[in-house]
Scaffold this active site. Structure first.
Site, short mmCIF file in Angstrom:
data_model
loop_
_atom_site.label_atom_id
_atom_site.label_comp_id
_atom_site.label_asym_id
_atom_site.label_seq_id
_atom_site.Cartn_x
_atom_site.Cartn_y
_atom_site.Cartn_z
N TRP A 13 2.10 10.43 -25.01
CA TRP A 13 1.05 9.48 -24.65
C TRP A 13 -0.32 10.14 -24.63
O TRP A 13 -1.31 9.54 -25.04
CB TRP A 13 1.40 8.82 -23.30
CG TRP A 13 0.59 7.62 -22.94
CD1 TRP A 13 0.08 7.32 -21.72
CD2 TRP A 13 0.19 6.52 -23.80
NE1 TRP A 13 -0.59 6.12 -21.76
CE2 TRP A 13 -0.55 5.61 -23.02
CE3 TRP A 13 0.37 6.25 -25.16
CZ2 TRP A 13 -1.10 4.44 -23.55
CZ3 TRP A 13 -0.18 5.07 -25.69
CH2 TRP A 13 -0.90 4.19 -24.89
N LYS A 192 8.26 -0.83 -13.28
CA LYS A 192 8.95 -1.49 -14.42
C LYS A 192 9.94 -0.54 -15.08
O LYS A 192 10.89 -0.97 -15.74
CB LYS A 192 7.95 -2.07 -15.41
CG LYS A 192 6.96 -1.09 -16.07
CD LYS A 192 7.48 -0.33 -17.24
CE LYS A 192 6.52 0.74 -17.71
NZ LYS A 192 7.03 1.60 -18.79
N THR A 249 9.02 -2.34 -22.32
CA THR A 249 9.85 -1.18 -21.98
C THR A 249 11.33 -1.54 -21.95
O THR A 249 12.18 -0.71 -22.26
CB THR A 249 9.40 -0.58 -20.62
OG1 THR A 249 7.98 -0.53 -20.59
CG2 THR A 249 9.93 0.83 -20.44
#
Ligand SMILES: NC(=O)c1ccc[n+]([C@@H]2O[C@H](COP(=O)([O-])OP(=O)(O)OC[C@H]3O[C@@H](n4cnc5c(N)ncnc54)[C@H](OP(=O)(O)O)[C@@H]3O)[C@@H](O)[C@H]2O)c1
Ligand SMILES: O=P(O)(O)OC[C@H](O)CO
Length: 346
Positions: A13, A192, A249
């Site tokens: 990332w 999440k 995700t």
């Protein structure tokens, strides 16, 4: 005004966000602790371990010298895994000053303290938490480096800082929204990952789309319930950091959390799954933090609780699903306590 940004660190990332900035003609210094990775990025313009086959912009240079990376930068973007955020922020402290924009893009908690990442960073830098910006939302590195259309949200208590971050990152394929609800955006992004692990596990067990839809929906309900008790705006969970990131995700082939869950559902032991992944799977640590948080705030998180039993107490995943299906009858609308509900309606 400087045209330089520093990105710490050079995982998937960090490298993807550095590429977004390089595409805006910025001079980007990507800090890594690995000399081999530094040399690979600077000479071959590749980061093969984390983004295989991707050609990186020559505007992006890597360095193992943190002072050199940060000096002269108008913005510092921290993208370490949650386990390393305190250490990286502590190393940054001598070179960081208040007029540098500080954005972090980590999705997790410090598990020992249950603190959010902005709290940890503010403690180490000795600055106001309100000036730190979090960047979150449905955004897999593998698609961002291919310049696929992506939307994210930047949140800060100080709206001016969030707008600076919006200006910093916004480009034709990377659309950035602002939000004032720092707490909600950080919590949604971290929590999440637990539900994505569960969705992967359900797929690995061979359960169908009904089960996955149930996990996503009831997962969102429990994330919202705990988030609101911790001070988040419930509407944030319907936004990019909430439902948006939950969907990507829990359904994308790129998701490490989904893939780890899938292997666990197939019956592989946790250690083997982690060795095979070779990259950070934040949902595992976050399940531990959520377990402690649900006890502290006295909020029911049944999916996170069953995952905790599977990951850390050896419960068979099928037994965990049976336990979820066999819970007491409920009304669907129990997403917050009456006290909190009244607070939002006055
Ligand atoms: N990947 C995505 O698509 C994505 C998207 C949005 C958000 N995120 C979030 O971004 C964060 C980072 O994830 P990632 O996907 O980039 O992880 P990753 O690809 O697994 O890379 C982790 C990076 O962290 C470095 N690192 C680990 N411990 C360190 C330490 N103590 N000091 C310095 N560097 C350290 C590693 O360096 P070494 O190689 O030297 O160990 C590696 O470069 C996570 O919170 C994740 O949830 C990821
Ligand atoms: O690959 P994952 O599961 O860590 O998810 C990455 C991002 O959080 C997706 O937005």
């Amino acid at each position: 005004m400087s045209n330089k940004a520093a990105v710490l660190v050079a995982g998937s990332w960090g490298t993807a966000l550095a590429s977004v900035l390089a595409d805006k003609d910025m001079e980007v210094a990507l800090w890594t602790r690995s000399e081999a990775q530094q040399d690979e990025i600077n000479t071959k313009h590749r980061n093969e371990r984390f983004l295989p086959g991707v050609d990186l912009s020559p505007r992006l240079t890597a360095t193992t010298d943190l002072e050199a990376a940060v000096t002269g930068a108008k913005a510092v973007v921290m993208v370490a895994p949650s386990s390393a955020v305190r250490e990286v922020a502590r190393s940054l402290k001598p070179f960081w000053h208040e007029d540098m924009l500080l954005v972090h893009a980590t999705k997790g908690f410090e598990i020992e303290s249950m603190k959010r990442m902005s709290t940890v960073i503010a403690e180490e830098l000795g600055c106001e938490e309100g000036r730190i910006v979090v960047l979150s939302g449905p955004s897999h590195a593998e698609e961002v480096v291919k310049r696929c259309p992506t939307t994210v949200v930047v949140a800060a208590q100080d709206a001016a800082q969030a707008e600076l971050a919006q200006d910093l990152f916004m480009n034709p394929y990377f659309r950035v929204y602002t939000n004032r609800d720092m707490v909600g955006v950080e919590l949604a992004g971290a929590l999440k990952n637990i539900i994505a692990l569960g969705a992967g596990m359900s797929d690995g067990l061979g359960y169908g789309d009904n089960a996955k839809a149930a996990l996503l929906t009831r997962g969102l309900a429990e994330i919202t319930r705990v988030g609101v008790e911790m001070g988040a705006n419930p509407l944030t969970f319907a936004g990019l950091a909430g439902v948006g990131d939950l969907v990507v995700t829990a359904t994308s082939r790129h998701s490490r959390n989904w893939r780890a869950g899938f292997m666990l559902g197939e019956g592989k032991p946790l250690e083997e799954v982690l060795t095979q992944m070779g990259m950070v799977v934040e949902g595992i640590r976050t399940t531990k933090a959520a377990h402690a948080i649900s006890e502290k705030y006295q909020v029911q998180m049944p999916i996170a609780a069953q995952l905790y039993h599977v990951l850390f107490e050896g419960l068979d995943p099928r037994t965990a699903v049976e336990a979820l299906m066999g819970r007491d009858r409920k009304t669907e609308m129990e997403v917050m306590s009456l006290e909190t509900w009244e607070q939002w309606h006055t």
